[in-house]
Design a protein around this motif. Structure first.
Motif, short mmCIF file in Angstrom:
data_model
loop_
_atom_site.label_atom_id
_atom_site.label_comp_id
_atom_site.label_asym_id
_atom_site.label_seq_id
_atom_site.Cartn_x
_atom_site.Cartn_y
_atom_site.Cartn_z
N ALA A 9 36.98 35.49 32.84
CA ALA A 9 38.28 35.01 33.32
C ALA A 9 39.34 34.91 32.23
O ALA A 9 40.52 34.77 32.54
CB ALA A 9 38.11 33.63 33.97
N GLY A 10 38.95 34.99 30.97
CA GLY A 10 39.89 34.72 29.88
C GLY A 10 41.01 35.71 29.72
O GLY A 10 40.96 36.84 30.20
N LEU A 49 36.30 35.69 37.60
CA LEU A 49 37.51 36.29 37.08
C LEU A 49 38.64 35.27 37.07
O LEU A 49 38.54 34.23 37.71
CB LEU A 49 37.92 37.49 37.94
N GLY A 50 39.71 35.59 36.37
CA GLY A 50 40.89 34.73 36.31
C GLY A 50 42.08 35.58 35.93
O GLY A 50 42.74 36.16 36.77
N HIS A 51 42.33 35.70 34.62
CA HIS A 51 43.43 36.51 34.12
C HIS A 51 43.26 37.96 34.57
O HIS A 51 42.18 38.53 34.43
CB HIS A 51 43.47 36.44 32.59
N GLU A 76 42.71 26.57 31.60
CA GLU A 76 42.24 25.29 31.08
C GLU A 76 40.98 25.44 30.23
O GLU A 76 40.51 24.46 29.66
CB GLU A 76 41.98 24.32 32.24
N GLY A 77 40.44 26.63 30.15
CA GLY A 77 39.31 26.88 29.25
C GLY A 77 38.04 27.32 29.95
O GLY A 77 37.91 27.28 31.17
N ALA A 101 31.47 38.23 29.28
CA ALA A 101 31.98 39.57 29.56
C ALA A 101 32.16 40.40 28.30
O ALA A 101 32.26 41.62 28.37
CB ALA A 101 33.32 39.48 30.28
N ASP A 102 32.16 39.76 27.13
CA ASP A 102 32.48 40.48 25.91
C ASP A 102 31.29 40.72 24.99
O ASP A 102 31.45 40.93 23.80
CB ASP A 102 33.61 39.77 25.15
#
Length: 189
Positions: A9-10, A49-51, A76-77, A101-102
């Protein structure tokens, strides 16, 4: 059932953009975690997911056992994504393996090692320990409430570092797979 939560999500602020979409070894970065979990025999995969959620979703090839949720609170983290992922798991899930994810080098064998070490009656998590640091963890349902108490940009690692009695480690005689935090890490991945 053992589930997997893939945290994706980052915003990739250190990377300089949506790193989940960067192609590594022929696939988007996040696809590697999904494929490793699927190949390891996981019962379900929840991708958080997010961004840039729509673009990331469109780039992926999801197996039938995977579903996507969107964490609207991702800014928010990491804790909010982990909590959202736990909340989306099947009621029959006994434990969740948390994947990032990374880290495209986490393999099905790494995930199977966590599954094989899991003892449903034990109140502890199981975490891989590479020569140079910790890796993914399997978190049993019995400590999900403690994980849900996390706040900010922190994950289960902070909980285990503060409460080592909550985790058993599997020591591996190998270096940790590359964590893609910056663009320079792509070549090593």
């Amino acid at each position: 059932m053992i589930s997997a939560i893939v945290l994706a999500a980052g915003e990739g602020t250190r990377f300089g953009g949506t790193k989940q979409l960067e192609v590594v070894r022929g696939a988007p970065l996040v696809q590697h975690a999904i494929d490793a979990a699927s190949s390891a025999g996981i019962g379900e995969i929840v991708l958080v997911l997010g961004h840039d959620a729509d673009r990331v979703r469109a780039a992926l090839d999801l197996p039938a056992i995977a579903r996507i949720i969107v964490n609207e609170r991702y800014r928010e983290g990491q804790s909010t994504s982990l909590i959202a992922g736990l909340g989306a798991l099947d009621d029959g899930s006994d434990a969740a393996i948390v994947l990032l994810a990374d880290q495209p080098g986490i393999s099905p064998e790494h995930i199977r090692a966590l599954i094989e070490a899991f003892m449903p009656a034990a109140p502890t998590a199981v975490r891989l320990r590479f020569r140079d640091g910790p890796g993914p963890a399997l978190i049993p349902r019995g400590i999900w409430a403690r994980v849900r108490a996390l706040e900010g940009d922190t994950g289960a690692r902070a909980l285990f570092d503060a409460h080592p009695e909550l985790v058993e480690e599997i020591t591996l005689d190998e270096d940790a797979p590359v964590d893609v935090d910056r663009r320079a890490d792509l070549g090593r991945a």
